[in-house]
Design an enzyme around this catalytic site. Structure first.
Site, PDB file in Angstrom:
ATOM      1  N   THR A  40      -7.822   3.173   8.737  1.00 48.16           N
ATOM      2  CA  THR A  40      -9.028   2.347   8.794  1.00 48.16           C
ATOM      3  C   THR A  40      -9.078   1.604  10.126  1.00 48.16           C
ATOM      4  OG1 THR A  40      -8.705   2.061   6.439  1.00 48.16           O
ATOM      5  CG2 THR A  40     -10.366   0.680   7.468  1.00 48.16           C
ATOM      6  N   ARG A  59      -9.453   7.921  -0.584  1.00 46.80           N
ATOM      7  CA  ARG A  59     -10.362   8.297   0.503  1.00 46.80           C
ATOM      8  C   ARG A  59     -11.310   9.382   0.038  1.00 46.80           C
ATOM      9  NH1 ARG A  59      -8.305   6.298   5.709  1.00 46.80           N
ATOM     10  NH2 ARG A  59     -10.092   7.361   6.591  1.00 46.80           N
ATOM     11  N   ASN A  77       0.851  -1.180   0.000  1.00 47.31           N
ATOM     12  CA  ASN A  77       0.000   0.000   0.000  1.00 47.31           C
ATOM     13  C   ASN A  77       0.901   1.250   0.000  1.00 47.31           C
ATOM     14  OD1 ASN A  77      -1.368   2.312   1.090  1.00 47.31           O
ATOM     15  ND2 ASN A  77      -3.046   0.979   1.689  1.00 47.31           N
ATOM     16  N   ASP A 111      -0.055   4.488  -0.076  1.00 44.65           N
ATOM     17  CA  ASP A 111      -0.725   5.729   0.354  1.00 44.65           C
ATOM     18  C   ASP A 111       0.217   6.729   1.013  1.00 44.65           C
ATOM     19  OD1 ASP A 111      -3.088   4.579  -0.394  1.00 44.65           O
ATOM     20  OD2 ASP A 111      -3.826   4.240   1.636  1.00 44.65           O
ATOM     21  N   HIS A 112       1.101   6.199   1.873  1.00 44.40           N
ATOM     22  CA  HIS A 112       1.886   7.132   2.686  1.00 44.40           C
ATOM     23  C   HIS A 112       3.028   7.809   1.937  1.00 44.40           C
ATOM     24  CE1 HIS A 112      -0.752   6.518   5.871  1.00 44.40           C
ATOM     25  NE2 HIS A 112      -0.463   5.248   6.043  1.00 44.40           N
ATOM     26  N   ARG A 139       3.431  18.813   2.348  1.00 47.13           N
ATOM     27  CA  ARG A 139       3.859  20.111   1.828  1.00 47.13           C
ATOM     28  C   ARG A 139       3.088  20.525   0.578  1.00 47.13           C
ATOM     29  NH1 ARG A 139       8.854  22.013   3.840  1.00 47.13           N
ATOM     30  NH2 ARG A 139       8.709  21.519   6.036  1.00 47.13           N
ATOM     31  N   GLU A 185     -10.495  -9.814   3.199  1.00 51.72           N
ATOM     32  CA  GLU A 185      -9.210  -9.463   3.803  1.00 51.72           C
ATOM     33  C   GLU A 185      -9.449  -9.365   5.306  1.00 51.72           C
ATOM     34  OE1 GLU A 185      -7.051  -6.093   2.204  1.00 51.72           O
ATOM     35  OE2 GLU A 185      -5.918  -5.856   4.077  1.00 51.72           O
ATOM     36  N   HIS A 216      -5.584   3.680  -1.454  1.00 52.10           N
ATOM     37  CA  HIS A 216      -6.903   3.993  -0.895  1.00 52.10           C
ATOM     38  C   HIS A 216      -7.307   5.392  -1.341  1.00 52.10           C
ATOM     39  CE1 HIS A 216      -9.488   4.093   3.079  1.00 52.10           C
ATOM     40  NE2 HIS A 216     -10.192   4.399   2.016  1.00 52.10           N
ATOM     41  N   ARG A 247      -7.226  12.752   1.247  1.00 50.63           N
ATOM     42  CA  ARG A 247      -6.145  13.315   2.080  1.00 50.63           C
ATOM     43  C   ARG A 247      -4.753  12.888   1.620  1.00 50.63           C
ATOM     44  NH1 ARG A 247      -6.734   9.748   7.578  1.00 50.63           N
ATOM     45  NH2 ARG A 247      -8.853  10.507   7.542  1.00 50.63           N
ATOM     46  N   HIS A 248      -4.645  11.766   0.926  1.00 53.54           N
ATOM     47  CA  HIS A 248      -3.332  11.403   0.380  1.00 53.54           C
ATOM     48  C   HIS A 248      -3.421  11.083  -1.119  1.00 53.54           C
ATOM     49  CE1 HIS A 248      -4.967   7.583   1.675  1.00 53.54           C
ATOM     50  NE2 HIS A 248      -4.541   7.663   2.922  1.00 53.54           N
ATOM     51  N   HIS A 263      -3.104  -4.941   7.852  1.00 51.25           N
ATOM     52  CA  HIS A 263      -3.256  -3.800   8.760  1.00 51.25           C
ATOM     53  C   HIS A 263      -2.350  -3.964   9.971  1.00 51.25           C
ATOM     54  CE1 HIS A 263      -4.864  -0.265  10.671  1.00 51.25           C
ATOM     55  NE2 HIS A 263      -5.450   0.013   9.528  1.00 51.25           N
ATOM     56  N   GLY A 264      -1.466  -2.994  10.117  1.00 50.69           N
ATOM     57  CA  GLY A 264      -0.587  -2.974  11.288  1.00 50.69           C
ATOM     58  C   GLY A 264       0.554  -3.983  11.230  1.00 50.69           C
ATOM     59  N   GLU A 299      -8.469   0.397  -2.734  1.00 47.27           N
ATOM     60  CA  GLU A 299      -9.180   0.344  -1.463  1.00 47.27           C
ATOM     61  C   GLU A 299     -10.157   1.499  -1.445  1.00 47.27           C
ATOM     62  OE1 GLU A 299      -6.139  -0.256   1.628  1.00 47.27           O
ATOM     63  OE2 GLU A 299      -7.656   0.703   2.873  1.00 47.27           O
ATOM     64  N   GLY A 346       1.369  -1.514   4.350  1.00 54.04           N
ATOM     65  CA  GLY A 346       1.665  -0.157   3.895  1.00 54.04           C
ATOM     66  C   GLY A 346       2.648   0.578   4.776  1.00 54.04           C
TER      67      GLY A 346
HETATM   68  N1  PXP Z   1      -5.384  -3.415   4.262  1.00 57.80           N
HETATM   69  C1  PXP Z   1      -6.360  -2.497   4.390  1.00 57.80           C
HETATM   70  C2  PXP Z   1      -7.735  -2.874   3.934  1.00 57.80           C
HETATM   71  C3  PXP Z   1      -6.093  -1.204   4.892  1.00 57.80           C
HETATM   72  O1  PXP Z   1      -7.087  -0.313   5.051  1.00 57.80           O
HETATM   73  C4  PXP Z   1      -4.770  -0.877   5.220  1.00 57.80           C
HETATM   74  C5  PXP Z   1      -4.451   0.522   5.665  1.00 57.80           C
HETATM   75  O2  PXP Z   1      -4.621   1.414   4.631  1.00 57.80           O
HETATM   76  C6  PXP Z   1      -3.778  -1.858   5.066  1.00 57.80           C
HETATM   77  C7  PXP Z   1      -4.120  -3.121   4.617  1.00 57.80           C
HETATM   78  C8  PXP Z   1      -2.347  -1.576   5.370  1.00 57.80           C
HETATM   79  O3  PXP Z   1      -2.217  -1.251   6.716  1.00 57.80           O
HETATM   80  P1  PXP Z   1      -0.840  -0.701   7.243  1.00 57.80           P
HETATM   81  O4  PXP Z   1      -0.607   0.617   6.612  1.00 57.80           O
HETATM   82  O5  PXP Z   1      -1.053  -0.621   8.723  1.00 57.80           O
HETATM   83  O6  PXP Z   1       0.201  -1.707   6.850  1.00 57.80           O
END
Ligand code: PXP
Length: 237
Positions: A101, A45, A7, A9-10, A18, A151, A43, A49-50, A191-192, A70, A213
């Site tokens: 999320t 959103r 992922n 996104d970040h 910035r 998932e 994602h 935001r990103h 996630h996490g 996503e 991500g």
């Molecule tokens: N899967 C889903 C559905 C998510 O919403 C996210 C966070 O955007 C992730 C995986 C990845 O999570 P993390 O950024 O904590 O690795």
């Protein structure tokens, strides 16, 4: 072998800090693919935001493996997905003020709406995955709504404060994977997950793909995108 979806996104979060034009999430995605990841997740959103609409379109052009969009079940986002046509869409709950999320989708509560979106995506040949907590009720509801992929939310496992709680969450994930597979669902998880906690989840038989991500992007700041992805693939293996 268990797959890895990254992922990105970040990368866009750093850009938006910035409101600049760099770093480019598309460039990062290409590095992730070069490093051997199996899919790119982003994602879009509702508050943008990103990741922005333009990022999604540019990703669609360059990602030839698998683009996993996503998204919430909001009407305008569903319309965008139908136009972009990613290989996969992952439906997630979305709250404007959340940092990330927070929980899984309540497929029981929103079954009608979710079934409608899945039907629409099937017509567009977009596979739908439902991001749910590891619970039998949500797995049953996902199957009933017509999903082919789920998932499992691993946030409970990642955030567990004691070893006992961590093992309990891990067991919940294991049992959910077994149950979902017995219903014929494909099972992903995420996630996490990070470099320290991914190992135990990667050992669960039957999980098709892990979506990661934040930890990978954070590691990439130190060692570069390719190495960060290669290290994670090594740990999953
Ligand atoms: N899967 C889903 C559905 C998510 O919403 C996210 C966070 O955007 C992730 C995986 C990845 O999570 P993390 O950024 O904590 O690795």
């Amino acid at each position: 072998m268990m797959k890895l979806g990254v992922n990105i996104d970040h990368v866009a979060t750093v850009r938006e800090a910035r409101m600049s034009t760099y770093p480019d999430p598309v460039e990062a995605a290409m590095d992730c693919i070069d490093a051997g990841c199996d899919s790119i997740v982003c994602h879009l959103r509702e508050d943008r935001r990103h990741i922005k609409d333009d990022d999604v379109w540019r990703l669609r052009e360059v990602v030839k493996t698998r683009l996993n969009l996503e998204m919430s079940i909001a009407k305008d986002i569903v319309e965008i997905a139908c136009k972009v046509r990613p290989e996969q869409a992952t439906l997630v709950p979305e709250k404007r003020r959340e940092l990330t999320t927070e929980g899984g989708l309540d497929v029981v509560k929103y079954s009608g709406k979710i079934a409608e979106v899945i039907k629409k995506f099937n017509e567009k040949k977009i596979e739908t995955s439902l991001f749910i907590n590891p619970s039998k009720i949500q797995i049953d509801a996902s199957k009933k709504a017509g999903a082919s992929i789920i998932e499992l939310h691993t946030g409970g496992y990642a955030d567990a404060r004691t070893e006992q709680a961590r093992l309990k969450e891990l067991d919940k994930i294991k049992r959910s994977v077994e149950y979902a597979i017995s219903l014929g669902l494909e099972v992903n998880a995420g996630h996490g997950l990070n470099y320290a906690n991914v190992g135990d989840v990667a050992m669960i038989k039957g999980i098709n793909e892990l979506n990661i991500g934040h930890s990978i992007i954070a590691r990439a700041v130190i060692v570069g995108m390719c190495q960060a992805v290669e290290e994670m693939i090594g740990l999953i293996e």
